[in-house]
Design a protein around this motif. Structure first.
Motif, PDB file in Angstrom:
ATOM      1  N   ARG A 256      -6.727   9.682  -2.182  1.00 22.26           N
ATOM      2  CA  ARG A 256      -6.484   8.438  -1.639  1.00 22.26           C
ATOM      3  C   ARG A 256      -4.935   8.232  -1.917  1.00 22.26           C
ATOM      4  O   ARG A 256      -4.411   7.342  -1.341  1.00 22.26           O
ATOM      5  CB  ARG A 256      -7.055   7.564  -2.350  1.00 22.26           C
ATOM      6  CG  ARG A 256      -8.782   7.484  -2.284  1.00 22.26           C
ATOM      7  CD  ARG A 256      -9.553   6.480  -3.173  1.00 22.26           C
ATOM      8  NE  ARG A 256      -9.274   6.812  -4.716  1.00 22.26           N
ATOM      9  CZ  ARG A 256      -9.802   6.138  -5.573  1.00 22.26           C
ATOM     10  NH1 ARG A 256     -10.185   4.881  -5.371  1.00 22.26           N
ATOM     11  NH2 ARG A 256      -9.546   6.547  -6.857  1.00 22.26           N
TER      12      ARG A 256
ATOM     13  N   GLN B  43      -4.346   5.008  -0.200  1.00 21.05           N
ATOM     14  CA  GLN B  43      -5.579   4.382   0.516  1.00 21.05           C
ATOM     15  C   GLN B  43      -6.694   4.150  -0.171  1.00 21.05           C
ATOM     16  O   GLN B  43      -6.635   4.620  -1.507  1.00 21.05           O
ATOM     17  CB  GLN B  43      -5.803   5.692   1.350  1.00 21.05           C
ATOM     18  CG  GLN B  43      -4.807   5.997   2.341  1.00 21.05           C
ATOM     19  CD  GLN B  43      -5.228   7.289   3.358  1.00 21.05           C
ATOM     20  OE1 GLN B  43      -5.998   8.113   2.886  1.00 21.05           O
ATOM     21  NE2 GLN B  43      -4.334   7.122   4.572  1.00 21.05           N
ATOM     22  N   GLY B  44      -7.916   3.459   0.376  1.00 18.98           N
ATOM     23  CA  GLY B  44      -8.989   3.451  -0.317  1.00 18.98           C
ATOM     24  C   GLY B  44      -8.958   2.359  -1.588  1.00 18.98           C
ATOM     25  O   GLY B  44      -9.617   2.212  -2.423  1.00 18.98           O
ATOM     26  N   GLY B  45      -8.058   1.380  -1.418  1.00 14.65           N
ATOM     27  CA  GLY B  45      -7.823   0.339  -2.245  1.00 14.65           C
ATOM     28  C   GLY B  45      -7.156   0.745  -3.571  1.00 14.65           C
ATOM     29  O   GLY B  45      -6.921  -0.159  -4.393  1.00 14.65           O
TER      30      GLY B  45
ATOM     31  N   ASP C 282      -5.614  13.117  -6.323  1.00 19.19           N
ATOM     32  CA  ASP C 282      -6.397  11.957  -5.939  1.00 19.19           C
ATOM     33  C   ASP C 282      -5.972  12.096  -4.291  1.00 19.19           C
ATOM     34  O   ASP C 282      -5.048  11.779  -3.924  1.00 19.19           O
ATOM     35  CB  ASP C 282      -6.192  10.764  -6.430  1.00 19.19           C
ATOM     36  CG  ASP C 282      -7.097   9.456  -6.111  1.00 19.19           C
ATOM     37  OD1 ASP C 282      -7.632   9.881  -4.954  1.00 19.19           O
ATOM     38  OD2 ASP C 282      -7.377   8.646  -6.943  1.00 19.19           O
TER      39      ASP C 282
ATOM     40  N   ASN D 295       0.772  -1.130  -0.028  1.00 18.06           N
ATOM     41  CA  ASN D 295      -0.092   0.034  -0.049  1.00 18.06           C
ATOM     42  C   ASN D 295       0.605   1.385  -0.037  1.00 18.06           C
ATOM     43  O   ASN D 295       0.398   2.478   0.637  1.00 18.06           O
ATOM     44  CB  ASN D 295      -0.872   0.083   1.248  1.00 18.06           C
ATOM     45  CG  ASN D 295      -2.031  -1.232   1.220  1.00 18.06           C
ATOM     46  OD1 ASN D 295      -2.486  -1.467   0.248  1.00 18.06           O
ATOM     47  ND2 ASN D 295      -2.335  -1.680   2.506  1.00 18.06           N
TER      48      ASN D 295
END
Length: 359
Positions: free
Chosen positions: A308, A330-332, A306, A284
Motif C-alpha cells: 500500500r 493507498q488503502g487508507g 507494504d 495521501n
C-alpha cells in the motif's frame, strides 16, 4: 634505462604542478572519527613500478588522498641493474615531498612469494631490509617484531589462483600466529567476495588498494570522474599513529568504483552522514527531500515492503545532488516503512545494505 630516465623527468614536472592544486574527495567523517582516504599498495621503480617515488606523492596530493604506503617488492626488483639500493630507499626519497604536501607516508614493503601464501604487504615498518629472508615465515616475523600491520594481497589474483579463490592451510598458520591482520577485498578493479567473507568470519581488516605500477592516470580515467580504489580509515586523528590504531581495530571501509564495502555499522553511518533527509506528509502522500552532501553515489532498490506504500523500484542518489521523491499512500494508510537496499554499499559478499525511512 631510457624508460626510467623518462619517469624521473616526469617526476620533476609533476610534483610542482601537483603542489599547486590539492584535490578533494568529499566523504563525510563519522561522529567519533575522521575519515581518511588511503592507499596502502603502491609501486615505484625500486621494484616493478614505472615511476619515481615522488610521483606517487604528487598523485596522492592531486587526488585528495590523506595517506599512502609505497610497498615495493622485497624479492622482485627487475630494475635493480639500474636502481640498486636499500629496500628503504623509495620511502626515504618520497618522505620530504610527503611532508611538504601534508601526505601521511607509511613505510612498507611487499613480501612476494608463490601461492601459498602468495603476496603480503607489511606496513608501519621501521626497516624494510629486515624482511629480506629466505623463509617467508621469517620475513613475516621480522615485520611482526617491528609492529607492522600485515595483510594478504590480491587473494583471487588469477596468476596465482586461476580457477578458485582458496584459503590455504598456510594462511591458517599465518593467521593463528598473528601474522595476518587484514586482506585486500579489493585490488585495483577486482573485488574478491571470498576475501570479504573471510574478513567477516575471521575478524580481519578489510583493505582496498590501487596496486598501481604505471602512472595513475594510465589506470584511472579522471576526466570521466574515475578514482582509484582505496581504503577509508576511520581514525581518531589524522596521523600515522591514528591510522595504525584504526587498522588494528578494523575501522575501515573500501571505496571502489562507486561501491563502498565494509561493516554495516560504518556504511550505515557514512550513508546517514552524507545525506540530509526531510520528510513532509500531506494527505495521501509524502514528499521526501534528500540532499547528498558527499561525492558518493547511492543506488537504491526497493525490497520487501507494504504494497500500500507506493514508491520507486530503483533510484540513484547522485553526488552533491538534490532529490525529491514522492511516496503515495493507498488503502487508507497514513504512513509506513519505506524499505530499500543500497545496492552499492556491500555489507556482505555481493549483498547491499538494507535501510528504512519511516514515514
Amino acid at each position: 634505462m631510457k624508460r626510467i630516465l623518462t619517469c624521473l623527468f616526469a617526476a620533476a614536472l609533476v610534483w610542482p604542478a601537483a603542489a599547486q592544486v590539492r584535490g578533494k574527495i568529499d566523504i563525510p567523517n563519522l561522529k567519533d572519527f575522521v575519515t581518511l582516504k588511503c592507499d596502502f599498495h603502491i609501486h615505484t621503480v625500486f621494484s616493478d613500478g614505472n615511476v619515481w617515488p615522488t610521483v606517487r606523492i604528487a598523485e596522492a596530493y592531486r587526488e585528495g588522498l590523506d595517506a599512502i604506503s609505497i610497498t615495493d617488492h622485497i624479492e622482485y626488483r627487475p630494475y635493480s641493474a639500474d636502481v640498486a639500493a636499500s629496500h628503504n630507499r623509495s620511502f626515504e626519497i618520497a618522505e620530504p615531498a610527503a611532508k611538504a604536501a601534508g601526505i601521511i607516508l607509511i613505510r612498507g614493503s611487499e613480501i612476494t612469494r608463490a601461492m601459498p601464501p602468495g603476496h603480503l604487504n607489511a606496513i608501519f615498518l621501521t626497516d624494510c631490509d629486515q624482511l629480506e629472508q629466505a623463509d617467508y615465515m621469517d620475513a613475516l616475523r621480522a615485520a611482526q617484531k617491528q609492529g607492522a600491520f600485515i595483510f594478504w594481497n590480491h587473494p583471487g589474483w588469477d596468476a596465482q589462483q586461476p580457477d578458485t579463490t582458496l584459503w590455504w592451510p598456510e594462511h591458517t598458520k599465518i593467521w593463528e600466529q598473528g601474522l595476518m591482520h587484514g586482506i585486500e577485498v579489493v585490488n585495483g578493479s577486482h573485488y574478491y567476495p571470498e576475501a570479504h567473507r573471510w574478513c567477516l568470519e575471521k575478524n580481519l581488516t578489510m583493505i582496498g588498494t590501487s596496486d598501481v605500477h604505471d602512472p595513475i592516470q594510465a589506470q584511472i580515467d579522471f576526466a570521466k570522474g574515475g578514482r582509484r580504489s582505496m581504503t577509508l580509515v576511520f581514525a581518531r586523528e589524522a596521523s600515522a599513529e591514528g591510522i595504525h590504531e584504526a587498522l588494528v581495530e578494523r575501522r575501515t571501509a573500501i571505496y571502489s568504483r562507486e561501491r563502498l564495502i565494509g561493516q554495516e555499522r560504518f556504511l550505515k553511518e557514512l550513508f546517514e552522514q552524507a545525506l540530509d533527509i526531510k520528510v513532509e506528509k500531506s494527505g495521501n502522500s509524502a514528499r521526501i527531500t534528500i540532499k547528498n552532501n558527499s561525492d558518493l553515489t547511492f543506488r537504491l532498490k526497493k525490497n520487501r515492503h507494504d504494497e500500500r506504500l507506493v514508491y520507486f523500484r530503483d533510484y540513484t542518489i547522485v553526488p552533491q545532488g538534490l532529490h525529491v521523491i514522492t511516496v503515495r499512500f493507498q488503502g487508507g494508510i497514513q504512513g509506513g516503512d519505506m524499505n530499500f537496499s543500497v545496492e552499492n554499499l556491500l555489507t556482505r559478499p555481493n549483498q547491499g545494505m538494507d535501510y528504512t525511512i519511516k514515514l
